[in-house]
Design a protein around this motif. Structure first.
Motif, PDB file in Angstrom:
ATOM      1  N   THR A  79       0.794  -1.293   0.051  1.00  0.00           N
ATOM      2  CA  THR A  79       0.051  -0.149  -0.121  1.00  0.00           C
ATOM      3  C   THR A  79       1.017   1.358   0.156  1.00  0.00           C
ATOM      4  O   THR A  79       0.317   2.343   0.222  1.00  0.00           O
ATOM      5  N   LYS A  80       2.242   1.015  -0.136  1.00  0.00           N
ATOM      6  CA  LYS A  80       3.084   2.222  -0.390  1.00  0.00           C
ATOM      7  C   LYS A  80       2.928   3.130   1.105  1.00  0.00           C
ATOM      8  O   LYS A  80       2.730   4.459   0.849  1.00  0.00           O
ATOM      9  N   GLY A  81       3.108   2.796   2.202  1.00  0.00           N
ATOM     10  CA  GLY A  81       2.836   3.333   3.363  1.00  0.00           C
ATOM     11  C   GLY A  81       1.632   3.575   3.775  1.00  0.00           C
ATOM     12  O   GLY A  81       1.651   4.510   5.003  1.00  0.00           O
ATOM     13  N   LYS A  82       0.629   3.380   3.307  1.00  0.00           N
ATOM     14  CA  LYS A  82      -0.678   3.949   3.685  1.00  0.00           C
ATOM     15  C   LYS A  82      -1.129   2.781   4.472  1.00  0.00           C
ATOM     16  O   LYS A  82      -1.347   1.502   4.218  1.00  0.00           O
ATOM     17  N   CYS A  83      -2.164   3.326   5.461  1.00  0.00           N
ATOM     18  CA  CYS A  83      -2.800   2.344   6.058  1.00  0.00           C
ATOM     19  C   CYS A  83      -4.068   1.745   5.739  1.00  0.00           C
ATOM     20  O   CYS A  83      -4.745   2.501   5.020  1.00  0.00           O
ATOM     21  N   LEU A  84      -4.229   0.310   5.625  1.00  0.00           N
ATOM     22  CA  LEU A  84      -5.342  -0.383   5.100  1.00  0.00           C
ATOM     23  C   LEU A  84      -6.082  -1.095   6.343  1.00  0.00           C
ATOM     24  O   LEU A  84      -5.952  -2.060   6.733  1.00  0.00           O
ATOM     25  N   ASP A  85      -6.880  -0.329   6.746  1.00  0.00           N
ATOM     26  CA  ASP A  85      -7.858  -0.837   8.086  1.00  0.00           C
ATOM     27  C   ASP A  85      -9.349  -0.639   7.858  1.00  0.00           C
ATOM     28  O   ASP A  85      -9.571  -0.544   6.900  1.00  0.00           O
ATOM     29  N   ASN A  86     -10.045  -0.871   8.972  1.00  0.00           N
ATOM     30  CA  ASN A  86     -11.467  -0.745   8.929  1.00  0.00           C
ATOM     31  C   ASN A  86     -11.989   0.423   8.650  1.00  0.00           C
ATOM     32  O   ASN A  86     -13.348   0.517   8.608  1.00  0.00           O
ATOM     33  N   ASN A 130     -12.792   2.925   3.239  1.00  0.00           N
ATOM     34  CA  ASN A 130     -14.005   2.655   2.387  1.00  0.00           C
ATOM     35  C   ASN A 130     -13.834   2.849   0.854  1.00  0.00           C
ATOM     36  O   ASN A 130     -14.614   2.181   0.037  1.00  0.00           O
ATOM     37  N   ASP A 131     -12.825   3.450   0.385  1.00  0.00           N
ATOM     38  CA  ASP A 131     -12.634   4.000  -0.862  1.00  0.00           C
ATOM     39  C   ASP A 131     -11.482   2.980  -1.613  1.00  0.00           C
ATOM     40  O   ASP A 131     -10.805   2.411  -0.628  1.00  0.00           O
ATOM     41  N   LYS A 132     -11.494   2.976  -2.923  1.00  0.00           N
ATOM     42  CA  LYS A 132     -10.408   2.199  -3.466  1.00  0.00           C
ATOM     43  C   LYS A 132      -8.920   2.973  -3.131  1.00  0.00           C
ATOM     44  O   LYS A 132      -8.708   4.135  -3.056  1.00  0.00           O
ATOM     45  N   MET A 133      -7.927   2.249  -2.851  1.00  0.00           N
ATOM     46  CA  MET A 133      -6.611   2.628  -2.415  1.00  0.00           C
ATOM     47  C   MET A 133      -5.585   2.306  -3.494  1.00  0.00           C
ATOM     48  O   MET A 133      -5.537   1.010  -3.783  1.00  0.00           O
ATOM     49  N   PRO A 134      -4.857   2.963  -4.228  1.00  0.00           N
ATOM     50  CA  PRO A 134      -3.797   2.553  -5.171  1.00  0.00           C
ATOM     51  C   PRO A 134      -2.675   1.673  -4.480  1.00  0.00           C
ATOM     52  O   PRO A 134      -2.511   2.080  -3.228  1.00  0.00           O
ATOM     53  N   ALA A 135      -2.385   0.698  -5.039  1.00  0.00           N
ATOM     54  CA  ALA A 135      -1.321  -0.241  -4.553  1.00  0.00           C
ATOM     55  C   ALA A 135      -0.803  -0.978  -5.601  1.00  0.00           C
ATOM     56  O   ALA A 135      -1.172  -0.853  -6.650  1.00  0.00           O
ATOM     57  N   THR A 136       0.293  -1.932  -5.308  1.00  0.00           N
ATOM     58  CA  THR A 136       0.813  -2.678  -6.289  1.00  0.00           C
ATOM     59  C   THR A 136       0.335  -4.063  -5.639  1.00  0.00           C
ATOM     60  O   THR A 136       0.514  -4.089  -4.405  1.00  0.00           O
ATOM     61  N   MET A 137       0.604  -4.932  -6.529  1.00  0.00           N
ATOM     62  CA  MET A 137       0.114  -6.466  -6.121  1.00  0.00           C
ATOM     63  C   MET A 137       1.318  -7.403  -7.015  1.00  0.00           C
ATOM     64  O   MET A 137       1.276  -7.218  -7.969  1.00  0.00           O
ATOM     65  N   SER A 138       1.777  -8.065  -6.275  1.00  0.00           N
ATOM     66  CA  SER A 138       2.640  -9.315  -6.927  1.00  0.00           C
ATOM     67  C   SER A 138       2.176 -10.625  -6.680  1.00  0.00           C
ATOM     68  O   SER A 138       1.588 -11.061  -5.638  1.00  0.00           O
ATOM     69  N   VAL A 139       2.232 -11.615  -7.672  1.00  0.00           N
ATOM     70  CA  VAL A 139       1.533 -12.804  -7.708  1.00  0.00           C
ATOM     71  C   VAL A 139       2.474 -13.853  -8.204  1.00  0.00           C
ATOM     72  O   VAL A 139       3.196 -13.812  -9.040  1.00  0.00           O
ATOM     73  N   LEU A 140       2.523 -14.899  -7.156  1.00  0.00           N
ATOM     74  CA  LEU A 140       3.328 -16.008  -7.456  1.00  0.00           C
ATOM     75  C   LEU A 140       2.463 -17.344  -7.563  1.00  0.00           C
ATOM     76  O   LEU A 140       1.773 -17.524  -6.943  1.00  0.00           O
ATOM     77  N   ASP A 141       2.485 -17.873  -8.675  1.00  0.00           N
ATOM     78  CA  ASP A 141       1.857 -19.072  -8.930  1.00  0.00           C
ATOM     79  C   ASP A 141       2.589 -20.361  -9.588  1.00  0.00           C
ATOM     80  O   ASP A 141       2.474 -19.979 -10.868  1.00  0.00           O
ATOM     81  N   MET A 172      -2.042  -4.644  11.438  1.00  0.00           N
ATOM     82  CA  MET A 172      -1.795  -3.930   9.987  1.00  0.00           C
ATOM     83  C   MET A 172      -0.485  -2.864  10.238  1.00  0.00           C
ATOM     84  O   MET A 172      -0.819  -2.019  11.069  1.00  0.00           O
ATOM     85  N   LYS A 173       0.441  -3.071   9.239  1.00  0.00           N
ATOM     86  CA  LYS A 173       1.453  -2.182   9.305  1.00  0.00           C
ATOM     87  C   LYS A 173       0.927  -0.770   8.748  1.00  0.00           C
ATOM     88  O   LYS A 173      -0.037  -0.733   7.988  1.00  0.00           O
ATOM     89  N   TYR A 174       1.709   0.407   9.376  1.00  0.00           N
ATOM     90  CA  TYR A 174       1.217   1.541   9.112  1.00  0.00           C
ATOM     91  C   TYR A 174       0.014   2.239   9.584  1.00  0.00           C
ATOM     92  O   TYR A 174      -0.572   3.211   9.358  1.00  0.00           O
ATOM     93  N   CYS A 175      -0.888   1.299  10.516  1.00  0.00           N
ATOM     94  CA  CYS A 175      -1.956   1.868  11.067  1.00  0.00           C
ATOM     95  C   CYS A 175      -1.536   1.861  12.804  1.00  0.00           C
ATOM     96  O   CYS A 175      -0.760   1.263  13.149  1.00  0.00           O
ATOM     97  N   SER A 176      -2.428   2.778  13.140  1.00  0.00           N
ATOM     98  CA  SER A 176      -2.466   2.966  14.710  1.00  0.00           C
ATOM     99  C   SER A 176      -3.170   1.831  15.164  1.00  0.00           C
ATOM    100  O   SER A 176      -4.056   1.174  14.540  1.00  0.00           O
ATOM    101  N   ASN A 177      -3.042   1.528  16.477  1.00  0.00           N
ATOM    102  CA  ASN A 177      -3.601   0.374  16.990  1.00  0.00           C
ATOM    103  C   ASN A 177      -5.054   0.629  17.502  1.00  0.00           C
ATOM    104  O   ASN A 177      -5.885  -0.464  17.807  1.00  0.00           O
ATOM    105  N   GLN A 178      -5.698   1.824  17.330  1.00  0.00           N
ATOM    106  CA  GLN A 178      -7.190   1.987  17.708  1.00  0.00           C
ATOM    107  C   GLN A 178      -8.043   1.265  16.815  1.00  0.00           C
ATOM    108  O   GLN A 178      -9.211   1.293  17.378  1.00  0.00           O
ATOM    109  N   ASN A 179      -7.942   1.028  15.719  1.00  0.00           N
ATOM    110  CA  ASN A 179      -8.618   0.189  14.717  1.00  0.00           C
ATOM    111  C   ASN A 179      -8.219  -1.111  14.598  1.00  0.00           C
ATOM    112  O   ASN A 179      -8.586  -1.630  13.307  1.00  0.00           O
ATOM    113  N   GLN A 180      -7.494  -1.859  15.416  1.00  0.00           N
ATOM    114  CA  GLN A 180      -7.151  -3.091  15.033  1.00  0.00           C
ATOM    115  C   GLN A 180      -7.866  -4.297  15.370  1.00  0.00           C
ATOM    116  O   GLN A 180      -7.381  -5.417  15.371  1.00  0.00           O
ATOM    117  N   GLY A 181      -8.980  -4.090  15.901  1.00  0.00           N
ATOM    118  CA  GLY A 181     -10.048  -5.223  16.138  1.00  0.00           C
ATOM    119  C   GLY A 181     -10.216  -5.925  14.932  1.00  0.00           C
ATOM    120  O   GLY A 181     -10.957  -5.466  14.096  1.00  0.00           O
TER     121      GLY A 181
END
Length: 585
Positions: free
Chosen positions: A34-41, A44-55, A400-409
């Motif tokens: 997520t390039k340093g951005k918090c992804l928590d609960n 609600n909007d789309k978040m730019p990110a990169t995704m790598s896939v190993l298959d 979750m990395k880059y997030c505060s603990n207040q929303n970590q339930g």
């Protein structure tokens, strides 16, 4: 996901994954950065990110490859061998400790010969942190590899062009906006006269023209009126695709889905069609694809059903409903009709004699159990919730990395954590609470068999010792060879589709047979003593009794043909097979 959940979407591209540690996995691996951005609960909007896939057969976290378009924008891509698209659901089965309910449910619906989202299990990393075993699920959307309905343009406001295609769900409001049932229905669709929410998925409400909404609303209300105010309660088959009405209801019932009929209930309506003989047939309301099974299959607890008896379609809460959430009156009305019940019982016997036979299901579950055993061990070390109730308030052992603990339930496989703030943060969902994954997996198998046995008793059927056929005749898209490769069909709701074809017009010509999705290109119908077969490739047709006795056999050519049935095939129940696979009605 349940009708109380949300789905997060990512703008993704493939990127090189840096080595995390030396470990080999037996599932595909997806890395999201997520390039340093918090992804928590709270997102609600789309978040730019990169995704790598190993298959590969085995995957090491140091291997991956980058794929982008020339502008660095996301494009339709294949994930884990599935047909290309730009929208996917990453489902975390946190409250489904078998890890299998959605995968099994969609497999069952495909076994009945219908399109249902394809699934693939994988290991997920977000920002370098292992998140557990997830399930990649195709999002329900229009496209030649998914729900195959014609494009509905903004200019299609009259005549036959107005009649389809449409995709919608009977569901809570907020499905498309994150409002969790609190939004104005007019933001996402409309409400029928009988009070059922129609949440538009194709076209989206912002692209739905006034004439198009008026057409679909009237079509559904005309169907409702058959069962309202002393209506005749007959003639519903002029509005509803009855094969889908039997199969979808049997599927929701055999999976004992607590969400069935009043939320996460997808339907679609094809455009009126003209066949190769110039005969016009109206596109009808078609039930499906299937969706949302993490609380199904006796996954009890605070939500869902833990038992194996009772009809979901007769649930008084669903029949009476409220706030736009209720089973449509036409579906509960059909259920009470003797003609519908007679055909429903016939269809149950066909499915249970072959593609839904317990031995067929056992073989599938056995293969998936072998495949997931090591992955489940990793998952429950990451999420140690075996043997206990699970819900939104559960703590994340590694937040979750880059997030505060207040929303970590409970951020883990269930990114719903605080979404039920007004209903109590510790609400428990699902839960057989076996102390091992093997116990949870076998509980699922046991409850499915109990449910099947109960339905056998209710519908007057005795399962034969062995299945007549274990696979259906379906169309597998050869998308790798498709020169169009999905372009246009998976894009915007109102773009041009130069390569789109109506599957009912000239269905034996062009690239349709080679590249199309699970369209019903192979099926049969019976009227009196006449049988009509439509087949894509032809072969040996057999009518086989539930005990394996062949009543009738005939070579059929590709295309449509009709012939007279012998009396013995009229007097007995049978399953139709084509080249040894079950041919559906």
């Amino acid at each position: 996901m349940s009708c109380k959940s949300k789905i997060l979407f990512f703008g993704v591209a493939f990127a090189l994954a840096m080595p995390l540690f030396a470990q080999t996995y037996d599932l595909p691996i997806i890395f999201i950065d997520t390039k340093g951005k918090c992804l928590d609960n709270t997102v609600n909007d789309k978040m730019p990110a990169t995704m790598s896939v190993l298959d590969a057969a085995t995957n090491n976290v140091a291997d991956s490859v980058e794929v982008r378009d020339s502008q660095g924008l996301g494009i339709d891509v294949s994930l884990l061998g599935l047909p290309p698209a730009d929208d996917w659901v990453l489902h975390g089965p946190y409250v489904d400790k078998s890890l299998m309910r959605n995968a099994l449910a969609h497999w069952l619906f495909r076994q009945a010969g219908h399109y249902s989202p394809r699934t693939k299990h994988f290991d997920l990393y977000i920002n370098g942190v292992y998140r557990g075993v997830y399930v990649l699920i195709e999002k329900i959307k229009r496209g030649k590899y998914r729900v195959h309905v014609s494009k509905l343009k903004e200019t299609d406001v009259s005549g036959d062009e107005l009649t389809g295609g449409y995709i919608w769900a009977f569901d809570k409001t907020g499905t498309n906006t994150g409002g969790m049932g609190m939004d104005d229905i007019n933001k996402e669709g409309f409400r029928t006269a009988d009070g059922v929410n129609v949440i538009m998925h194709y076209p989206k409400k912002e692209n739905l023209q006034q004439q198009q909404q008026a057409y679909l609303k009237k079509y559904l209300e005309d169907l409702e009126n058959i069962f309202k105010n002393g209506g005749s309660k007959k003639g519903y088959d002029k509005y509803v695709d009855m094969v889908s009405a039997y199969d979808y209801v049997l599927h929701e019932e055999v999976t004992n889905n607590s969400d069935s009929y009043w939320c996460s209930f997808f339907l679609h309506k094809p455009k009126d069609k003209i066949d190769e003989n110039g005969v016009k047939t109206e596109g009808k309301v078609t039930l499906g694809p299937a969706w949302d099974f993490n609380l199904a299959m006796s996954n009890g607890g605070g939500m869902g059903s833990s038992g194996t008896s009772g009809w979901q379609i007769e649930n008084s809460q669903k029949v009476n409903g409220g706030s736009g959430l209720k089973a449509p009156i036409w579906l509960t009305g059909m259920w009470k009709d003797s003609d519908y019940q007679r055909e429903l019982k016939k269809r149950w016997a066909e499915l249970r004699s072959g593609v839904w036979h317990t031995k067929t299901m056992d073989a599938y579950l056995d293969s998936m159990k072998t495949y997931l055993t090591k992955a489940a061990d990793r998952n429950f070390k990451r999420w140690p919730n075996l043997g206990q109730g699970s819900g939104q308030g559960d703590p994340d052992p590694e937040p979750m990395k880059y997030c505060s603990n207040q929303n970590q339930g409970n951020q883990g496989q269930n990114p719903w954590g605080g979404m039920w703030g007004g209903m109590g943060g510790g609400f428990t969902m699902g839960g057989n609470n076996a102390s091992t994954w093997d116990g949870e997996f076998e509980h699922l198998r046991k409850k499915m068999k109990e449910r099947m046995a109960w339905m056998d008793q209710q519908l007057g059927f005795t399962e034969p010792a062995n299945p007549v056929a274990t696979e259906p005749v379906i169309h597998i898209p050869d998308w790798q060879s498709d020169p169009d490769n999905g372009d246009g069909d998976e894009g915007s709701d109102n773009g041009n589709d130069s390569n789109w074809q109506n599957p009912w017009q000239n269905p034996w010509q062009g690239t349709l047979d080679d590249y199309n999705a699970l369209t019903r290109l192979n099926f049969f119908s019976v009227e009196g003593n006449m049988m009509t077969v439509r087949t894509q490739k032809g072969g040996t047709l057999k009518l086989v009794t539930f005990n394996g006795v062949t009543l009738f056999q005939k070579k059929v050519e590709p295309g449509t043909q009709s012939f007279r049935l012998p009396q013995k095939a009229i007097d007995q129940a049978w399953v139709a097979t084509l080249n040894g696979k079950m041919l559906n009605r």
